[in-house]
Design a protein around this motif. Structure first.
Motif, PDB file in Angstrom:
ATOM      1  N   ALA A 183       0.820  -1.203   0.000  1.00 57.90           N
ATOM      2  CA  ALA A 183       0.000   0.000   0.000  1.00 57.90           C
ATOM      3  C   ALA A 183       0.855   1.254   0.000  1.00 57.90           C
ATOM      4  N   GLU A 184       0.222   2.366  -0.407  1.00 55.91           N
ATOM      5  CA  GLU A 184       0.892   3.650  -0.250  1.00 55.91           C
ATOM      6  C   GLU A 184       1.195   3.862   1.237  1.00 55.91           C
ATOM      7  N   GLY A 185       2.324   4.457   1.508  1.00 58.34           N
ATOM      8  CA  GLY A 185       2.696   4.709   2.895  1.00 58.34           C
ATOM      9  C   GLY A 185       3.563   3.630   3.506  1.00 58.34           C
ATOM     10  N   ALA A 186       3.953   2.626   2.707  1.00 51.21           N
ATOM     11  CA  ALA A 186       4.874   1.604   3.212  1.00 51.21           C
ATOM     12  C   ALA A 186       6.264   2.222   3.366  1.00 51.21           C
ATOM     13  N   VAL A 187       6.920   1.885   4.478  1.00 50.30           N
ATOM     14  CA  VAL A 187       8.262   2.383   4.766  1.00 50.30           C
ATOM     15  C   VAL A 187       9.177   1.192   4.994  1.00 50.30           C
ATOM     16  N   LEU A 188      10.338   1.203   4.358  1.00 45.25           N
ATOM     17  CA  LEU A 188      11.336   0.154   4.553  1.00 45.25           C
ATOM     18  C   LEU A 188      12.647   0.804   4.960  1.00 45.25           C
ATOM     19  N   VAL A 189      13.186   0.367   6.103  1.00 40.58           N
ATOM     20  CA  VAL A 189      14.408   0.936   6.658  1.00 40.58           C
ATOM     21  C   VAL A 189      15.449  -0.168   6.760  1.00 40.58           C
TER      22      VAL A 189
ATOM     23  N   ALA B 220      11.290  18.390   3.166  1.00 40.54           N
ATOM     24  CA  ALA B 220      10.809  17.727   4.379  1.00 40.54           C
ATOM     25  C   ALA B 220      11.968  17.281   5.260  1.00 40.54           C
ATOM     26  N   THR B 221      12.998  16.706   4.653  1.00 35.79           N
ATOM     27  CA  THR B 221      14.138  16.207   5.424  1.00 35.79           C
ATOM     28  C   THR B 221      14.932  17.346   6.029  1.00 35.79           C
ATOM     29  N   ALA B 222      15.232  18.361   5.231  1.00 34.51           N
ATOM     30  CA  ALA B 222      16.016  19.492   5.740  1.00 34.51           C
ATOM     31  C   ALA B 222      15.280  20.211   6.858  1.00 34.51           C
ATOM     32  N   THR B 223      13.968  20.375   6.709  1.00 34.85           N
ATOM     33  CA  THR B 223      13.175  21.033   7.747  1.00 34.85           C
ATOM     34  C   THR B 223      13.237  20.258   9.057  1.00 34.85           C
ATOM     35  N   ALA B 224      13.082  18.935   8.957  1.00 35.82           N
ATOM     36  CA  ALA B 224      13.093  18.107  10.159  1.00 35.82           C
ATOM     37  C   ALA B 224      14.462  18.127  10.843  1.00 35.82           C
TER      38      ALA B 224
ATOM     39  N   VAL C  40      11.627  13.056  10.379  1.00 37.21           N
ATOM     40  CA  VAL C  40      11.656  13.167   8.919  1.00 37.21           C
ATOM     41  C   VAL C  40      10.361  12.625   8.317  1.00 37.21           C
ATOM     42  N   LEU C  41       9.883  11.485   8.804  1.00 38.36           N
ATOM     43  CA  LEU C  41       8.663  10.907   8.246  1.00 38.36           C
ATOM     44  C   LEU C  41       7.437  11.779   8.546  1.00 38.36           C
ATOM     45  N   ARG C  42       7.370  12.371   9.713  1.00 34.80           N
ATOM     46  CA  ARG C  42       6.256  13.276  10.010  1.00 34.80           C
ATOM     47  C   ARG C  42       6.307  14.521   9.122  1.00 34.80           C
TER      48      ARG C  42
END
Length: 303
Positions: free
Chosen positions: A72-78, A126-130, A210-212
């Protein structure tokens, strides 16, 4: 012989979890998958699943395969370690285990496809802001996909972003050097949050942040039907882009190049160069091989 802990494997045979164990390299503890899921997988957020594997070749490649299988959309793999991480034009990216954040997200934008090219820039904002907020490190953007920090007065690349088509959407990979020491840097021009004086290198906290932030910017961009101006994405990217205002050399395929001052990011996410003959030339990310300071050679030396 000292007994070795069992190696965990996921359903596809990849090593997963914090093995060989949280007692190894105590300065770099494993990510807490349970806590991350509890914090991020909520009904009112973008994120639908989150998995952490001990090691893999590329989270982008793995997540693209999962998307093809119906993730699904929103899947995260780390991954705690990547052996074949890559950036644009298949450039390699490597770092010691648990020294950074290496993850990919699956998105299926419901905006006109010509605007999908803004996704890597959105991920950069998004990443730089976080990171600026929660690591206390001034993080700048080098167009189109690099994250820069300042180490001993010099800009260094601490991260990168790679967006690739996958199934019915896009997989965006983000790689970020967090705790790398000077003797661990893959190339002289690299940096890390730790070397830049970050007030926090807690990877759990930074990944959540970062994800938020990505959830926020993606939602705002989609609500504006992908319009970079209406969503304020174009404005935010320009404000954080270290490339603007500098003289650069865009190296193109076929040994051609464009010299000029970077003056704007246009509505298509292209870098606009003002050349010496008075022309404003837009350059798309997919068109360039390298973007360098105008007085720098191919080895990064000033000429």
């Amino acid at each position: 012989m000292t007994p070795q802990p069992p190696e965990n494997r996921d359903k596809d045979g990849r090593a997963e979890g914090p093995e060989p164990g949280p007692w190894t390299d105590l300065e770099r503890p494993p990510l807490n998958t349970t806590a991350l899921r509890r914090a991020l997988l909520r009904p009112d957020t973008l994120w639908t699943s989150l998995d952490v594997v001990r090691a893999t070749g590329s989270t982008n490649t793995d997540l693209a395969a999962r998307a093809a299988d119906g993730a699904a959309e929103g899947a995260v793999l780390v991954a705690e370690e990547q052996s074949a991480g890559r950036g644009r034009l298949d450039r390699r990216w490597s770092a010691p285990p648990r020294s950074g954040l290496f993850f990919s997200v699956h998105l299926t934008p419901r905006v006109p496809m010509p605007r999908w090219g803004w996704l890597p820039l959105l991920a950069g904002v998004a990443t730089a802001t976080a990171l600026s907020r929660d690591a206390g490190v001034d993080t700048a953007l080098k167009w189109p996909n690099d994250l820069l920090v300042t180490v001993d007065g010099t800009e260094r690349k601490a991260g990168g972003i790679l967006a690739e088509r996958a199934a019915d959407g896009v997989v965006i990979g983000i790689g970020l050097n967090v705790s790398l020491r000077a003797d661990e840097l893959p190339v002289p021009g690299a940096g890390s949050l730790a070397l830049a004086g970050a007030r926090s290198t807690d990877r759990d906290t930074l990944l959540r942040s970062v994800l938020r932030s990505l959830d926020h910017w993606y939602g705002q961009w989609q609500a504006a039907d992908g319009d970079p101006a209406a969503s304020r994405l174009q404005e935010a990217y320009a404000a954080g882009c270290a490339t603007l205002g500098r003289s650069v050399r865009a190296e193109l395929p076929g040994d051609t190049e464009i010299l000029g001052e970077a003056v704007a990011i246009d509505g298509d996410g292209r870098l606009v160069l003002a050349t010496a003959d008075g022309v404003q030339q837009p350059v798309a990310a997919g068109d360039i091989v390298h973007l360098r300071p105008a007085g720098e050679d191919t080895d990064g030396r000033r000429t």
